[in-house]
Design a protein around this motif. Structure first.
Motif, PDB file in Angstrom:
ATOM      1  N   ASP A   1       0.857  -1.181   0.000  1.00 44.42           N
ATOM      2  CA  ASP A   1       0.000   0.000   0.000  1.00 44.42           C
ATOM      3  C   ASP A   1       0.900   1.239   0.000  1.00 44.42           C
ATOM      4  N   LYS A   2       0.962   1.921  -1.145  1.00 43.43           N
ATOM      5  CA  LYS A   2       1.873   3.064  -1.272  1.00 43.43           C
ATOM      6  C   LYS A   2       1.440   4.254  -0.426  1.00 43.43           C
ATOM      7  N   ARG A   3       0.208   4.217   0.115  1.00 40.91           N
ATOM      8  CA  ARG A   3      -0.245   5.333   0.959  1.00 40.91           C
ATOM      9  C   ARG A   3       0.423   5.321   2.326  1.00 40.91           C
ATOM     10  N   TYR A   4       0.897   4.173   2.759  1.00 45.47           N
ATOM     11  CA  TYR A   4       1.456   4.046   4.100  1.00 45.47           C
ATOM     12  C   TYR A   4       2.895   3.516   4.022  1.00 45.47           C
ATOM     13  N   PRO A   5       3.815   4.090   4.789  1.00 50.11           N
ATOM     14  CA  PRO A   5       5.188   3.567   4.812  1.00 50.11           C
ATOM     15  C   PRO A   5       5.213   2.123   5.304  1.00 50.11           C
ATOM     16  N   ALA A   6       6.221   1.387   4.863  1.00 46.91           N
ATOM     17  CA  ALA A   6       6.355  -0.007   5.285  1.00 46.91           C
ATOM     18  C   ALA A   6       6.441  -0.092   6.806  1.00 46.91           C
ATOM     19  N   GLY A   7       5.700  -1.057   7.384  1.00 45.38           N
ATOM     20  CA  GLY A   7       5.720  -1.267   8.824  1.00 45.38           C
ATOM     21  C   GLY A   7       4.650  -0.519   9.582  1.00 45.38           C
TER      22      GLY A   7
ATOM     23  N   GLY B   1       4.571  -1.041   2.197  1.00 47.09           N
ATOM     24  CA  GLY B   1       4.968   0.099   1.371  1.00 47.09           C
ATOM     25  C   GLY B   1       4.477  -0.080  -0.056  1.00 47.09           C
ATOM     26  N   GLY B   2       4.896   0.823  -0.946  1.00 48.62           N
ATOM     27  CA  GLY B   2       4.540   0.695  -2.355  1.00 48.62           C
ATOM     28  C   GLY B   2       5.276  -0.480  -2.965  1.00 48.62           C
ATOM     29  N   GLU B   3       4.631  -1.222  -3.825  1.00 47.91           N
ATOM     30  CA  GLU B   3       5.257  -2.393  -4.441  1.00 47.91           C
ATOM     31  C   GLU B   3       6.389  -1.946  -5.361  1.00 47.91           C
ATOM     32  N   THR B   4       7.555  -2.568  -5.213  1.00 49.96           N
ATOM     33  CA  THR B   4       8.715  -2.235  -6.039  1.00 49.96           C
ATOM     34  C   THR B   4       9.037  -3.395  -6.977  1.00 49.96           C
ATOM     35  N   LEU B   5       9.585  -3.051  -8.137  1.00 47.66           N
ATOM     36  CA  LEU B   5       9.875  -4.037  -9.170  1.00 47.66           C
ATOM     37  C   LEU B   5      11.251  -3.775  -9.750  1.00 47.66           C
ATOM     38  N   PHE B   6      11.824  -4.791 -10.399  1.00 50.80           N
ATOM     39  CA  PHE B   6      13.084  -4.641 -11.122  1.00 50.80           C
ATOM     40  C   PHE B   6      12.792  -4.363 -12.596  1.00 50.80           C
TER      41      PHE B   6
ATOM     42  N   GLY C   1      17.679  -3.902 -14.174  1.00 49.92           N
ATOM     43  CA  GLY C   1      18.077  -4.232 -12.804  1.00 49.92           C
ATOM     44  C   GLY C   1      17.768  -3.144 -11.802  1.00 49.92           C
ATOM     45  N   ALA C   2      17.430  -1.931 -12.272  1.00 52.16           N
ATOM     46  CA  ALA C   2      17.100  -0.847 -11.336  1.00 52.16           C
ATOM     47  C   ALA C   2      15.781  -1.156 -10.631  1.00 52.16           C
ATOM     48  N   VAL C   3      15.652  -0.673  -9.394  1.00 53.84           N
ATOM     49  CA  VAL C   3      14.444  -0.890  -8.605  1.00 53.84           C
ATOM     50  C   VAL C   3      13.532   0.324  -8.768  1.00 53.84           C
ATOM     51  N   VAL C   4      12.284   0.082  -9.181  1.00 53.25           N
ATOM     52  CA  VAL C   4      11.321   1.171  -9.402  1.00 53.25           C
ATOM     53  C   VAL C   4       9.983   0.781  -8.783  1.00 53.25           C
ATOM     54  N   ALA C   5       9.105   1.770  -8.642  1.00 47.87           N
ATOM     55  CA  ALA C   5       7.767   1.511  -8.111  1.00 47.87           C
ATOM     56  C   ALA C   5       6.901   0.854  -9.180  1.00 47.87           C
ATOM     57  N   LYS C   6       5.921   0.084  -8.720  1.00 50.58           N
ATOM     58  CA  LYS C   6       4.981  -0.534  -9.656  1.00 50.58           C
ATOM     59  C   LYS C   6       4.273   0.557 -10.469  1.00 50.58           C
ATOM     60  N   ASN C   7       4.045   0.281 -11.750  1.00 53.56           N
ATOM     61  CA  ASN C   7       3.400   1.187 -12.708  1.00 53.56           C
ATOM     62  C   ASN C   7       4.302   2.329 -13.154  1.00 53.56           C
ATOM     63  N   ALA C   8       5.594   2.300 -12.777  1.00 51.60           N
ATOM     64  CA  ALA C   8       6.525   3.339 -13.225  1.00 51.60           C
ATOM     65  C   ALA C   8       6.733   3.233 -14.738  1.00 51.60           C
ATOM     66  N   LEU C   9       7.149   4.354 -15.338  1.00 50.46           N
ATOM     67  CA  LEU C   9       7.416   4.394 -16.775  1.00 50.46           C
ATOM     68  C   LEU C   9       8.912   4.274 -17.018  1.00 50.46           C
ATOM     69  N   VAL C  10       9.267   3.484 -18.006  1.00 53.54           N
ATOM     70  CA  VAL C  10      10.669   3.269 -18.367  1.00 53.54           C
ATOM     71  C   VAL C  10      10.910   3.902 -19.740  1.00 53.54           C
ATOM     72  N   ASN C  11      11.832   4.858 -19.802  1.00 57.20           N
ATOM     73  CA  ASN C  11      12.166   5.509 -21.069  1.00 57.20           C
ATOM     74  C   ASN C  11      13.026   4.573 -21.914  1.00 57.20           C
ATOM     75  N   VAL C  12      12.782   4.568 -23.202  1.00 57.84           N
ATOM     76  CA  VAL C  12      13.446   3.619 -24.110  1.00 57.84           C
ATOM     77  C   VAL C  12      14.171   4.387 -25.212  1.00 57.84           C
TER      78      VAL C  12
END
Length: 312
Positions: free
Chosen positions: A69-75, A101-106, A153-164
């Protein structure tokens, strides 16, 4: 006779019933004699803060689960049951769900993929395509991915945009791009810079895993524009392993993307880097090094000291 046998059983049943109802009455009396208190609002609080609040109301706390849940910090607490403001008796247990916290992805490795495939790869992991830029390339065919921002390999938030950045194919005659010299020889670099009137700066480092004169790094990187009179800087290997000396062994652990592995040897002569290379998960590093006196090796993965070995 039958009556004589059944009477003790009936008496036992009556006694057990009396004990049960007496116990229920006693427990009920104790419970109903407890004070009633309002449930405090512990959403968005840390577990420590929540414990202090419920303890002050003579309530208990237990974890019911976790969720992203990205609205609340982890823990911190996302949800509670019973809800805040509800009146309960002292001793009631408040069940809570904690935030991860907010879901993070590689970011996946998209290099070499056509744009359509890259879009699918990003969507499959919960990401999207951001800005699309086109650049000429000596290494990649037209309309395939040269690189991304953030990189693989960079860690980003879910639904982030990746420039190509997509390849336009080979550059025109008026555009000079830097070739990929990593792994090539210093003589190849000198021939190219001389033919294109580019200045050359050479720095030497010791990497026992490579041949003498092999290029370890370069700046600008491959496919970067370079004009006549500008400088190309390369790092050339100054020596190679003779197969003797202390032994270093390291298995690159599993995980997404290549790891920047660096090995530093600390001996009586000081501290010196003996190995640096991007390695894929599962690769085995097995090298011999030269060391003076008592020595140890420190192994770094993406800048983090992950292991230390005593060298014999």
């Amino acid at each position: 006779m039958f009556r004589a046998k059944i009477l003790p059983i009936v008496a036992l049943v009556v006694l057990c019933g009396a004990i049960y109802f007496s116990f229920e009455w006693a427990v009920g009396a104790v419970v109903h004699n407890r004070k009633v208190v309002p449930v405090p609002d512990i959403t968005s609080k840390t577990v420590g803060e929540a414990l202090n609040l419920v303890a002050a109301s003579h309530l208990g706390l237990t974890k019911d689960g976790e969720q992203f849940d990205k609205r609340y910090p982890a823990g911190t607490i996302v949800r509670q049951n019973p809800p805040a403001g509800m009146v309960v008796r002292e001793g009631r247990i408040i069940r809570v769900t904690l935030s991860q916290g907010g879901e993070t992805l590689f970011v996946p490795d998209l290099v070499g993929q056509p744009l359509r495939n890259a879009q699918t790869s990003l969507q499959n992991v919960g990401l999207g395509v951001g800005e699309v830029e086109h650049r000429p390339s000596l290494r990649f065919e037209k309309d395939v991915v040269m690189t991304t921002d953030p990189p693989a390999g960079a860690v980003v938030a879910k639904n982030a945009l990746v420039n190509v950045i997509l390849s336009e194919g080979s550059p025109g005659a008026d555009v000079l791009l830097t070739p990929d010299f990593v792994g090539k020889t210093i003589s190849e670099v000198r021939n190219w810079t001389s033919a294109h009137q580019v200045l050359l700066s050479v720095r030497e480092e010791n990497d026992i895993t490579k041949s003498v004169g092999e290029i370890i790094m370069q700046a600008p990187t491959a496919d970067s524009p370079l004009r006549t009179g500008e400088t190309l800087t390369v790092v050339s290997n100054s020596s190679a392993s003779n197969g003797q000396g202390p032994h270093i062994h390291y298995d690159v652990p599993a995980g997404p993307g290549d790891k920047d592995i660096k090995i530093v040897v600390i001996d009586e002569a000081g501290e010196h880097e003996v190995y640096r290379r991007a390695e894929a998960a599962g690769n085995r590093i097995d090298i011999n090094v030269q060391a003076k006196g008592h020595a140890r090796a420190r192994i770094f993965s993406n800048g983090i000291n992950v292991q230390e070995q005593e060298l014999q």
